[in-house]
Scaffold this active site. Structure first.
Site, PDB file in Angstrom:
ATOM      1  N   CYS A   1       0.869  -1.188   0.000  1.00  0.00           N
ATOM      2  CA  CYS A   1       0.000   0.000   0.000  1.00  0.00           C
ATOM      3  C   CYS A   1       0.903   1.234   0.000  1.00  0.00           C
ATOM      4  CB  CYS A   1      -0.978  -0.034   1.181  1.00  0.00           C
ATOM      5  SG  CYS A   1      -0.213   0.006   2.817  1.00  0.00           S
TER       6      CYS A   1
ATOM      7  N   ASN B   1       2.319   1.478   4.332  1.00  0.00           N
ATOM      8  CA  ASN B   1       2.639   0.197   4.997  1.00  0.00           C
ATOM      9  C   ASN B   1       2.364   0.228   6.496  1.00  0.00           C
ATOM     10  OD1 ASN B   1       5.551  -1.975   5.487  1.00  0.00           O
ATOM     11  ND2 ASN B   1       3.467  -2.557   5.034  1.00  0.00           N
TER      12      ASN B   1
ATOM     13  N   CYS C   1      -1.379   0.730   7.428  1.00  0.00           N
ATOM     14  CA  CYS C   1      -2.813   0.416   7.576  1.00  0.00           C
ATOM     15  C   CYS C   1      -3.227  -0.829   6.793  1.00  0.00           C
ATOM     16  CB  CYS C   1      -3.672   1.595   7.120  1.00  0.00           C
ATOM     17  SG  CYS C   1      -3.431   3.110   8.059  1.00  0.00           S
ATOM     18  N   ARG C   2      -3.278  -0.712   5.452  1.00  0.00           N
ATOM     19  CA  ARG C   2      -3.884  -1.773   4.649  1.00  0.00           C
ATOM     20  C   ARG C   2      -2.971  -2.973   4.413  1.00  0.00           C
ATOM     21  NH1 ARG C   2      -5.162   2.016  -0.241  1.00  0.00           N
ATOM     22  NH2 ARG C   2      -3.208   2.858   0.588  1.00  0.00           N
ATOM     23  N   SER C   3      -1.735  -2.736   3.957  1.00  0.00           N
ATOM     24  CA  SER C   3      -0.891  -3.895   3.610  1.00  0.00           C
ATOM     25  C   SER C   3      -0.455  -4.713   4.836  1.00  0.00           C
ATOM     26  CB  SER C   3       0.297  -3.508   2.720  1.00  0.00           C
ATOM     27  OG  SER C   3       1.130  -2.571   3.328  1.00  0.00           O
TER      28      SER C   3
ATOM     29  N   ASP D   1      -8.586   3.552   1.744  1.00  0.00           N
ATOM     30  CA  ASP D   1      -7.518   3.832   2.710  1.00  0.00           C
ATOM     31  C   ASP D   1      -8.090   4.318   4.044  1.00  0.00           C
ATOM     32  OD1 ASP D   1      -5.248   4.475   4.059  1.00  0.00           O
ATOM     33  OD2 ASP D   1      -4.273   5.375   2.317  1.00  0.00           O
TER      34      ASP D   1
HETATM   35  P1  4NP Z   1      -1.766   2.820   4.129  1.00  0.00           P
HETATM   36  O1  4NP Z   1      -2.382   4.203   4.683  1.00  0.00           O
HETATM   37  O2  4NP Z   1      -1.218   3.124   2.755  1.00  0.00           O
HETATM   38  O3  4NP Z   1      -2.928   1.896   4.077  1.00  0.00           O
HETATM   39  O4  4NP Z   1      -0.704   2.426   5.116  1.00  0.00           O
HETATM   40  C1  4NP Z   1      -1.657   5.404   4.740  1.00  0.00           C
HETATM   41  C2  4NP Z   1      -0.777   5.606   5.783  1.00  0.00           C
HETATM   42  C3  4NP Z   1      -0.084   6.808   5.861  1.00  0.00           C
HETATM   43  C4  4NP Z   1      -0.287   7.783   4.910  1.00  0.00           C
HETATM   44  C5  4NP Z   1      -1.154   7.576   3.862  1.00  0.00           C
HETATM   45  C6  4NP Z   1      -1.839   6.373   3.776  1.00  0.00           C
HETATM   46  N1  4NP Z   1       0.412   9.040   5.002  1.00  0.00           N
HETATM   47  O5  4NP Z   1       0.158   9.916   4.174  1.00  0.00           O
HETATM   48  O6  4NP Z   1       1.240   9.184   5.912  1.00  0.00           O
END
Ligand code: 4NP
Length: 158
Positions: free
Chosen positions: A8, A11, A13-15, A125
């Site tokens: 994702c 790294n 939340c989702r992955s 997300d």
């Molecule tokens: P992820 O979510 O891609 O599912 O881990 C996010 C985590 C952090 C950020 C964006 C999306 N960020 O902008 O810091």
């Protein structure tokens, strides 16, 4: 060994959720010795950070442990090592295709590719939506179908 990487943006939340859920499903089927399962982000803001509180809490509710997981960024070596690189959304996939520059040994896909007539095309997300329950349900459906796809490709039965 079958090498599977979930990707994702951050790294956190989702992955990591997909990594933990897929590992749980694989372990329930007694196949854990045949898999290397990991996750990474296309962004570098959270390198070294544990999963987001929302991901941690939701996995905890489902009895899935994510202690010790730490965010990392996708590397060039990932494209030489992982035969399945599974993106959570279309932007992640596009970024992966650009990073891979046709040098990937495996398939770079979207998690939704494995779910026939799936109602969702991307994993939303929760960093922005706050809805970790929704992500868990989507990820669980996607991971179950991904495993079926891999088992079929490798002619494995359980
Ligand atoms: P992820 O979510 O891609 O599912 O881990 C996010 C985590 C952090 C950020 C964006 C999306 N960020 O902008 O810091």
């Amino acid at each position: 060994m079958i090498h599977v990487l979930f990707v994702c943006l951050g790294n956190i939340c989702r992955s990591p959720m997909a990594e933990a859920v897929f590992r749980q499903i694989v372990t329930e089927k007694g196949l854990e010795k045949q898999f290397v399962i990991d996750s990474a982000g296309t962004g570098d803001w959270h390198i070294g950070h544990p999963p987001h509180k929302g991901t941690k809490e939701l996995l905890g509710q489902k009895g899935i442990n994510c202690d010790g997981m730490k965010a990392r960024k996708v590397t060039d070596n990932d494209f030489k090592y992982f035969s399945y690189i599974v993106a959570m959304d279309a932007q992640n996939k596009e970024d992966l295709m650009n990073l891979a520059r046709n040098n990937s040994i495996g398939e770079i896909s979207l998690l939704s590719d494995y779910v026939p007539s799936s109602l969702w095309k991307e994993v939303p997300d929760p960093y922005y939506t706050g809805n970790f329950d929704e992500v868990y349900n989507i990820v669980e459906e996607g991971c179950s179908h991904l495993l079926q796809h891999i088992l079929k490709q490798h002619q494995l039965t359980v």
